[in-house]
Design a protein around this motif. Structure first.
Motif, PDB file in Angstrom:
ATOM      1  N   ILE A  30     -16.578   9.515 -52.977  1.00 22.43           N
ATOM      2  CA  ILE A  30     -16.334  10.084 -51.663  1.00 22.43           C
ATOM      3  C   ILE A  30     -14.894   9.780 -51.273  1.00 22.43           C
ATOM      4  O   ILE A  30     -14.375   8.695 -51.594  1.00 22.43           O
ATOM      5  CB  ILE A  30     -17.329   9.510 -50.631  1.00 22.43           C
ATOM      6  N   LYS A  31     -14.237  10.729 -50.622  1.00 20.52           N
ATOM      7  CA  LYS A  31     -12.863  10.504 -50.184  1.00 20.52           C
ATOM      8  C   LYS A  31     -12.758  10.780 -48.690  1.00 20.52           C
ATOM      9  O   LYS A  31     -13.192  11.832 -48.211  1.00 20.52           O
ATOM     10  CB  LYS A  31     -11.879  11.393 -50.944  1.00 20.52           C
ATOM     11  N   THR A  32     -12.172   9.825 -47.982  1.00 19.85           N
ATOM     12  CA  THR A  32     -11.887   9.997 -46.570  1.00 19.85           C
ATOM     13  C   THR A  32     -10.376  10.058 -46.420  1.00 19.85           C
ATOM     14  O   THR A  32      -9.707   9.030 -46.462  1.00 19.85           O
ATOM     15  CB  THR A  32     -12.462   8.843 -45.742  1.00 19.85           C
ATOM     16  N   THR A  33      -9.849  11.250 -46.268  1.00 20.31           N
ATOM     17  CA  THR A  33      -8.413  11.415 -46.086  1.00 20.31           C
ATOM     18  C   THR A  33      -8.031  10.892 -44.702  1.00 20.31           C
ATOM     19  O   THR A  33      -8.456  11.460 -43.694  1.00 20.31           O
ATOM     20  CB  THR A  33      -8.018  12.888 -46.220  1.00 20.31           C
ATOM     21  N   PRO A  34      -7.259   9.814 -44.618  1.00 17.90           N
ATOM     22  CA  PRO A  34      -7.018   9.185 -43.312  1.00 17.90           C
ATOM     23  C   PRO A  34      -5.918   9.873 -42.519  1.00 17.90           C
ATOM     24  O   PRO A  34      -4.909   9.275 -42.147  1.00 17.90           O
ATOM     25  CB  PRO A  34      -6.633   7.751 -43.700  1.00 17.90           C
ATOM     26  N   MET A  35      -6.122  11.154 -42.252  1.00 18.23           N
ATOM     27  CA  MET A  35      -5.162  11.956 -41.492  1.00 18.23           C
ATOM     28  C   MET A  35      -5.833  12.403 -40.197  1.00 18.23           C
ATOM     29  O   MET A  35      -6.825  13.132 -40.222  1.00 18.23           O
ATOM     30  CB  MET A  35      -4.699  13.167 -42.305  1.00 18.23           C
ATOM     31  N   ARG A  36      -5.308  11.908 -39.059  1.00 17.76           N
ATOM     32  CA  ARG A  36      -5.880  12.199 -37.737  1.00 17.76           C
ATOM     33  C   ARG A  36      -7.316  11.695 -37.633  1.00 17.76           C
ATOM     34  O   ARG A  36      -8.187  12.365 -37.052  1.00 17.76           O
ATOM     35  CB  ARG A  36      -5.800  13.696 -37.430  1.00 17.76           C
ATOM     36  N   VAL A  37      -7.587  10.543 -38.226  1.00 21.96           N
ATOM     37  CA  VAL A  37      -8.909   9.923 -38.178  1.00 21.96           C
ATOM     38  C   VAL A  37      -8.741   8.450 -37.812  1.00 21.96           C
ATOM     39  O   VAL A  37      -7.949   7.752 -38.447  1.00 21.96           O
ATOM     40  CB  VAL A  37      -9.645  10.036 -39.535  1.00 21.96           C
ATOM     41  N   PRO A  38      -9.469   7.940 -36.825  1.00 23.26           N
ATOM     42  CA  PRO A  38      -9.351   6.517 -36.490  1.00 23.26           C
ATOM     43  C   PRO A  38     -10.027   5.628 -37.525  1.00 23.26           C
ATOM     44  O   PRO A  38     -10.938   6.061 -38.248  1.00 23.26           O
ATOM     45  CB  PRO A  38     -10.049   6.406 -35.132  1.00 23.26           C
ATOM     46  N   TYR A  39      -9.572   4.399 -37.575  1.00 23.43           N
ATOM     47  CA  TYR A  39     -10.119   3.424 -38.521  1.00 23.43           C
ATOM     48  C   TYR A  39     -11.631   3.301 -38.399  1.00 23.43           C
ATOM     49  O   TYR A  39     -12.345   3.210 -39.407  1.00 23.43           O
ATOM     50  CB  TYR A  39      -9.453   2.064 -38.297  1.00 23.43           C
ATOM     51  N   GLU A  40     -12.147   3.290 -37.177  1.00 17.46           N
ATOM     52  CA  GLU A  40     -13.581   3.083 -36.978  1.00 17.46           C
ATOM     53  C   GLU A  40     -14.413   4.167 -37.656  1.00 17.46           C
ATOM     54  O   GLU A  40     -15.490   3.889 -38.192  1.00 17.46           O
ATOM     55  CB  GLU A  40     -13.888   3.036 -35.480  1.00 17.46           C
ATOM     56  N   ASP A  41     -13.917   5.400 -37.668  1.00 13.99           N
ATOM     57  CA  ASP A  41     -14.659   6.478 -38.318  1.00 13.99           C
ATOM     58  C   ASP A  41     -14.637   6.334 -39.836  1.00 13.99           C
ATOM     59  O   ASP A  41     -15.635   6.603 -40.516  1.00 13.99           O
ATOM     60  CB  ASP A  41     -14.074   7.832 -37.915  1.00 13.99           C
ATOM     61  N   ILE A  42     -13.492   5.950 -40.377  1.00 11.74           N
ATOM     62  CA  ILE A  42     -13.406   5.735 -41.822  1.00 11.74           C
ATOM     63  C   ILE A  42     -14.322   4.591 -42.236  1.00 11.74           C
ATOM     64  O   ILE A  42     -15.074   4.698 -43.222  1.00 11.74           O
ATOM     65  CB  ILE A  42     -11.950   5.451 -42.228  1.00 11.74           C
ATOM     66  N   LEU A  43     -14.284   3.492 -41.493  1.00 12.44           N
ATOM     67  CA  LEU A  43     -15.147   2.352 -41.804  1.00 12.44           C
ATOM     68  C   LEU A  43     -16.612   2.749 -41.753  1.00 12.44           C
ATOM     69  O   LEU A  43     -17.407   2.357 -42.636  1.00 12.44           O
ATOM     70  CB  LEU A  43     -14.859   1.216 -40.823  1.00 12.44           C
ATOM     71  N   ARG A  44     -16.989   3.529 -40.760  1.00 15.79           N
ATOM     72  CA  ARG A  44     -18.379   3.978 -40.642  1.00 15.79           C
ATOM     73  C   ARG A  44     -18.830   4.729 -41.891  1.00 15.79           C
ATOM     74  O   ARG A  44     -19.921   4.468 -42.433  1.00 15.79           O
ATOM     75  CB  ARG A  44     -18.522   4.867 -39.407  1.00 15.79           C
ATOM     76  N   VAL A  45     -18.012   5.649 -42.364  1.00 15.82           N
ATOM     77  CA  VAL A  45     -18.383   6.438 -43.539  1.00 15.82           C
ATOM     78  C   VAL A  45     -18.449   5.553 -44.780  1.00 15.82           C
ATOM     79  O   VAL A  45     -19.374   5.665 -45.593  1.00 15.82           O
ATOM     80  CB  VAL A  45     -17.394   7.600 -43.730  1.00 15.82           C
TER      81      VAL A  45
END
Length: 310
Positions: free
Chosen positions: A13-28
C-alpha cells in the motif's frame, strides 16, 4: 496464461504524503499493519507537491518513515523511491540504518536516480518537469541523466560498504568517504533488500547488477505493453551478466480508483499475467475510512480468489 499459471503475488500500500496530514497517514498504516493481505507500505520522496497547487503540505519522507516504523509492528516499509539527489549517500545510509533498527529489520531500501534534467512530459507526468521548481526551492541541483545514473551506482556501493564494514573508505568520481564508521549496523544482514525504481536502459542495467526488486509506475503512467517491453530489457541485461532474472522481483505501482474496483482488478490481473509479482496499491487522497480494509476486500482478496491464491 491460465489462472493456475499466475505466479504468487504480494501486495503493498502506498500513501502519497501530498496534502495529507500525518494523522491520516498513520491511521491507514496502522490499519494496514493489522491486515495480513498487505505485505508492505510505502511513502514517496518529494519536498513540494508535484501536481496541482504548490502550497499544499508535504512531510519529509524519511522522517515520516521513521515515525511510522515506530508505530507499526509487521509491515515491511520504505520510500518508493528515495531520491539519490537529496541526501549525501553516507548520510542516507545512516538514516536507513536507523530506520531498519527502529523497525526491527523491516526496511526495504527503495532507491532511484532522483531529479535530473528532463524534457516536459517525461516520466508520465504532463507538463514541465516538477523537479525544476522543487529543486530550486530547496537549493538542490538537477544533473544530466548519465551523471544521475553514475551517482546512483556510487551510492549503492557506499550503502553496501558502510552496512557491512567496520571502517569504510570510498573514493569515487562524485563521492569520497574516509574512515566511515556506521554503528549500529542494520538489523538485516548484509543490509536491507534493495529496490531500484526506474525504466531507462541504464537504470535497468543497475537493476540487473544490484537490485533485489525492480519497480516501475504502472497505468496510467506506463502502459502494460511498455512495462512488458521494459521487463524484457531487464531480462536481456540479466542474461548479459549471467544473472537469473527470476531472482529479481518485478514490482509495479498502481493507482487505485475508489469507485471502479472491477476495472482495477482487471488491469492488475493483466499485470500479473505479464510477470509482475509485487503490486503496490497507491491511494489517492483524501483517504476514506478503512481504506486499507477496502483494498483488502475489493482488490486483493478477489484477485487471489480469481487466481487460486487463498
Amino acid at each position: 496464461m491460465s489462472n493456475q499459471d499466475l505466479p504468487t503475488v504480494t501486495f503493498g500500500i502506498k500513501t502519497t504524503p501530498m496534502r495529507v496530514p500525518y494523522e491520516d497517514i498513520l491511521r491507514v498504516w496502522q490499519e494496514a499493519d493489522g491486515l495480513p493481505e498487505i505485505a508492505d507500505a510505502w511513502l514517496w520522496d518529494h519536498l513540494m507537491p508535484i501536481a496541482g497547487p504548490q502550497d499544499g503540505q508535504i512531510l519529509e519522507g524519511w522522517t515520516l518513515l521513521s515515525a511510522l516504523a515506530a508505530r507499526t509492528q509487521r509491515l515491511r516499509l520504505g520510500l518508493l523511491v528515495t531520491s539519490n539527489r537529496i541526501r549525501p549517500p553516507a548520510v542516507l545510509g545512516k538514516i536507513a540504518t536507523t530506520v531498519d533498527v527502529i523497525s526491527g529489520g523491516r526496511l526495504i531500501m527503495g532507491l532511484g536516480v532522483g531529479g535530473t534534467a528532463q524534457p516536459p512530459n517525461a516520466g508520465g507526468i504532463p507538463g514541465e518537469n516538477p523537479a525544476v521548481a522543487e529543486y530550486a526551492a530547496y537549493g538542490l541541483t538537477l544533473v544530466p541523466p548519465a551523471e544521475g545514473i553514475a551517482r546512483l551506482e556510487e551510492t549503492i556501493t557506499i550503502l553496501r560498504g558502510m552496512w557491512t564494514r567496520d571502517v569504510f573508505d570510498f573514493h569515487g568520481r562524485y563521492y569520497t568517504l574516509t574512515g566511515n564508521r556506521n554503528e549500529p549496523k542494520p538489523v538485516q544482514r548484509p543490509g536491507p533488500p534493495l529496490l531500484i525504481g526506474g525504466w531507462g536502459n541504464r537504470t535497468l542495467r543497475l537493476v540487473a547488477e544490484h537490485a533485489d526488486i525492480w519497480n516501475i509506475p504502472g497505468p496510467p503512467h506506463n502502459t502494460l505493453d511498455y512495462i512488458t517491453e521494459r521487463s524484457a530489457v531487464l531480462d536481456d541485461h540479466c542474461a548479459a551478466i549471467g544473472r537469473d532474472p527470476r531472482t529479481i522481483t518485478r514490482s509495479v505501482q498502481y493507482i487505485v480508483s475508489y469507485d471502479d474496483p472491477a476495472t482495477d482488478r482487471k488491469a492488475i490481473t493483466e499485470l500479473i499475467a505479464a510477470g509482475v509479482t509485487h503490486i503496490v496499491l497507491s491511494l489517492r487522497s483524501p483517504y476514506p475510512p478503512q481504506a486499507a480494509r477496502w483494498l483488502a476486500n475489493e482488490i486483493i482478496t478477489p484477485l487471489r480468489s480469481a487466481t487460486g491464491e487463498c
